[in-house]
Design a protein around this motif. Structure first.
Motif, PDB file in Angstrom:
ATOM      1  N   LEU A  18       0.824  -1.206   0.000  1.00  0.00           N
ATOM      2  CA  LEU A  18       0.000   0.000   0.000  1.00  0.00           C
ATOM      3  C   LEU A  18       0.861   1.260   0.000  1.00  0.00           C
ATOM      4  N   ALA A  19       1.985   1.213   0.691  1.00  0.00           N
ATOM      5  CA  ALA A  19       2.850   2.392   0.791  1.00  0.00           C
ATOM      6  C   ALA A  19       3.843   2.495  -0.356  1.00  0.00           C
ATOM      7  N   ARG A  20       4.165   1.377  -1.003  1.00  0.00           N
ATOM      8  CA  ARG A  20       5.250   1.341  -1.973  1.00  0.00           C
ATOM      9  C   ARG A  20       5.115   2.353  -3.118  1.00  0.00           C
ATOM     10  N   PRO A  21       3.908   2.623  -3.662  1.00  0.00           N
ATOM     11  CA  PRO A  21       3.827   3.574  -4.770  1.00  0.00           C
ATOM     12  C   PRO A  21       4.356   4.969  -4.450  1.00  0.00           C
ATOM     13  N   ARG A  22       4.404   5.354  -3.156  1.00  0.00           N
ATOM     14  CA  ARG A  22       4.914   6.665  -2.788  1.00  0.00           C
ATOM     15  C   ARG A  22       6.356   6.623  -2.297  1.00  0.00           C
ATOM     16  N   ASN A  23       7.014   5.502  -2.457  1.00  0.00           N
ATOM     17  CA  ASN A  23       8.456   5.371  -2.213  1.00  0.00           C
ATOM     18  C   ASN A  23       8.902   5.849  -0.828  1.00  0.00           C
ATOM     19  N   PRO A  24       8.458   5.178   0.228  1.00  0.00           N
ATOM     20  CA  PRO A  24       8.918   5.574   1.561  1.00  0.00           C
ATOM     21  C   PRO A  24      10.422   5.386   1.721  1.00  0.00           C
ATOM     22  N   LEU A  25      11.029   6.271   2.488  1.00  0.00           N
ATOM     23  CA  LEU A  25      12.448   6.144   2.828  1.00  0.00           C
ATOM     24  C   LEU A  25      12.656   5.084   3.898  1.00  0.00           C
ATOM     25  N   ALA A  26      11.639   4.867   4.714  1.00  0.00           N
ATOM     26  CA  ALA A  26      11.688   3.828   5.750  1.00  0.00           C
ATOM     27  C   ALA A  26      10.278   3.330   5.982  1.00  0.00           C
ATOM     28  N   ALA A  27      10.157   2.036   6.223  1.00  0.00           N
ATOM     29  CA  ALA A  27       8.872   1.405   6.530  1.00  0.00           C
ATOM     30  C   ALA A  27       9.158   0.243   7.460  1.00  0.00           C
ATOM     31  N   GLN A  28       8.610   0.273   8.667  1.00  0.00           N
ATOM     32  CA  GLN A  28       8.964  -0.729   9.661  1.00  0.00           C
ATOM     33  C   GLN A  28       7.877  -0.828  10.717  1.00  0.00           C
ATOM     34  N   TRP A  29       7.784  -1.991  11.331  1.00  0.00           N
ATOM     35  CA  TRP A  29       6.956  -2.153  12.517  1.00  0.00           C
ATOM     36  C   TRP A  29       7.742  -1.651  13.721  1.00  0.00           C
ATOM     37  N   ASP A  30       7.099  -0.846  14.543  1.00  0.00           N
ATOM     38  CA  ASP A  30       7.761  -0.253  15.706  1.00  0.00           C
ATOM     39  C   ASP A  30       8.236  -1.359  16.649  1.00  0.00           C
ATOM     40  N   PRO A  31       9.547  -1.452  16.896  1.00  0.00           N
ATOM     41  CA  PRO A  31      10.024  -2.509  17.796  1.00  0.00           C
ATOM     42  C   PRO A  31       9.636  -2.290  19.251  1.00  0.00           C
ATOM     43  N   LEU A  32       9.264  -1.052  19.624  1.00  0.00           N
ATOM     44  CA  LEU A  32       9.072  -0.726  21.031  1.00  0.00           C
ATOM     45  C   LEU A  32       7.655  -0.300  21.386  1.00  0.00           C
ATOM     46  N   GLY A  33       6.753  -0.268  20.439  1.00  0.00           N
ATOM     47  CA  GLY A  33       5.399   0.168  20.739  1.00  0.00           C
ATOM     48  C   GLY A  33       4.641  -0.840  21.585  1.00  0.00           C
ATOM     49  N   ASP A  34       3.659  -0.335  22.368  1.00  0.00           N
ATOM     50  CA  ASP A  34       2.830  -1.250  23.160  1.00  0.00           C
ATOM     51  C   ASP A  34       1.590  -1.697  22.396  1.00  0.00           C
ATOM     52  N   VAL A  35       1.361  -1.111  21.206  1.00  0.00           N
ATOM     53  CA  VAL A  35       0.397  -1.642  20.252  1.00  0.00           C
ATOM     54  C   VAL A  35       1.107  -1.745  18.907  1.00  0.00           C
ATOM     55  N   ALA A  36       0.596  -2.583  18.022  1.00  0.00           N
ATOM     56  CA  ALA A  36       1.199  -2.729  16.703  1.00  0.00           C
ATOM     57  C   ALA A  36       1.167  -1.384  15.980  1.00  0.00           C
ATOM     58  N   SER A  37       2.314  -0.948  15.466  1.00  0.00           N
ATOM     59  CA  SER A  37       2.430   0.363  14.827  1.00  0.00           C
ATOM     60  C   SER A  37       3.355   0.240  13.625  1.00  0.00           C
ATOM     61  N   TYR A  38       2.856   0.671  12.471  1.00  0.00           N
ATOM     62  CA  TYR A  38       3.642   0.640  11.237  1.00  0.00           C
ATOM     63  C   TYR A  38       4.124   2.060  10.978  1.00  0.00           C
ATOM     64  N   LEU A  39       5.439   2.229  10.947  1.00  0.00           N
ATOM     65  CA  LEU A  39       6.067   3.542  10.894  1.00  0.00           C
ATOM     66  C   LEU A  39       6.625   3.802   9.506  1.00  0.00           C
TER      67      LEU A  39
END
Length: 201
Positions: free
Chosen positions: A56-77
């Motif tokens: 979903l994010a790839r067409p806008r070419n993110p510089l970084a895309a990751q799941w937050d390693p430290l969040g207390d809920v699932a978070s896509y950064l």
């Protein structure tokens, strides 16, 4: 259409998503120009949307895309040029924080993305005068990223954290025969060295 609207709209169009809500300082009207865009995402099937988010994010070419390693809920950064930071938060999906990183040739790229995402977030907090929050986060950053890179002491400022990180990462790149992309660093680094007068690090 702005990048935040594009991402929110793309996520909302996913068949398993019920609702996407703007949250955080953008919703409260207290954001600075560098504040991230927080969206709460409510879903029927988290596994389905989780596997589809990169596309979903790839067409806008993110510089970084990751799941937050430290969040207390699932978070896509996500970070896009600008820089613009967008966090997709899933309040109904709790998680435990990961342990500190283990530095190695297989983890260095992910550590780099995590470091610059965290640094951009801290820059935005500093812009709002939240110096105590920044100091507390530097202690946490030291434990999770800097110590695993061989940096034993907590940096006294965000500038020093960045300087120590770059030296340590560059040494490990040489050791592992790697060269990580620098686009994300080039977006965030100039912001670290700028502060409005009267705000300390």
């Amino acid at each position: 259409m702005g990048i935040a609207d594009y991402i929110a709209g793309s996520v909302l169009a996913h068949p398993t998503v019920r609702q996407v809500e703007l949250a955080g300082s953008r919703a409260r009207g207290t954001a600075t120009e560098l504040s991230d865009w927080d969206f709460h995402v409510f879903v029927e099937d988290f596994g389905h949307i989780a596997s589809d988010l990169p596309e979903l994010a790839r067409p806008r070419n993110p510089l970084a895309a990751q799941w937050d390693p430290l969040g207390d809920v699932a978070s896509y950064l996500l970070i896009f040029p600008g820089p613009t930071k967008i966090d997709l938060l899933f309040p109904d999906v709790p998680r435990r924080s990961n342990p500190p990183w283990r530095a190695g040739p297989d983890t260095l790229a992910a550590m780099d993305a995590h470091f610059w995402d965290w640094t951009l977030w801290l820059v935005s907090k500093r812009r709002r005068g939240m110096t105590d929050r920044v100091r507390g986060e530097l202690l946490r950053m030291s434990r999770h990223i800097l110590e695993p890179l061989g940096i034993p002491s907590v940096p006294p400022s965000l500038e020093e954290a960045v300087a120590r990180y770059i030296r340590a990462r560059d040494r490990l790149e040489t050791r592992y025969g790697l060269r990580l992309p620098r686009q994300l660093e080039q977006e965030v680094l100039p912001l670290v060295h700028y502060r409005p007068s009267g705000l300390a690090s």
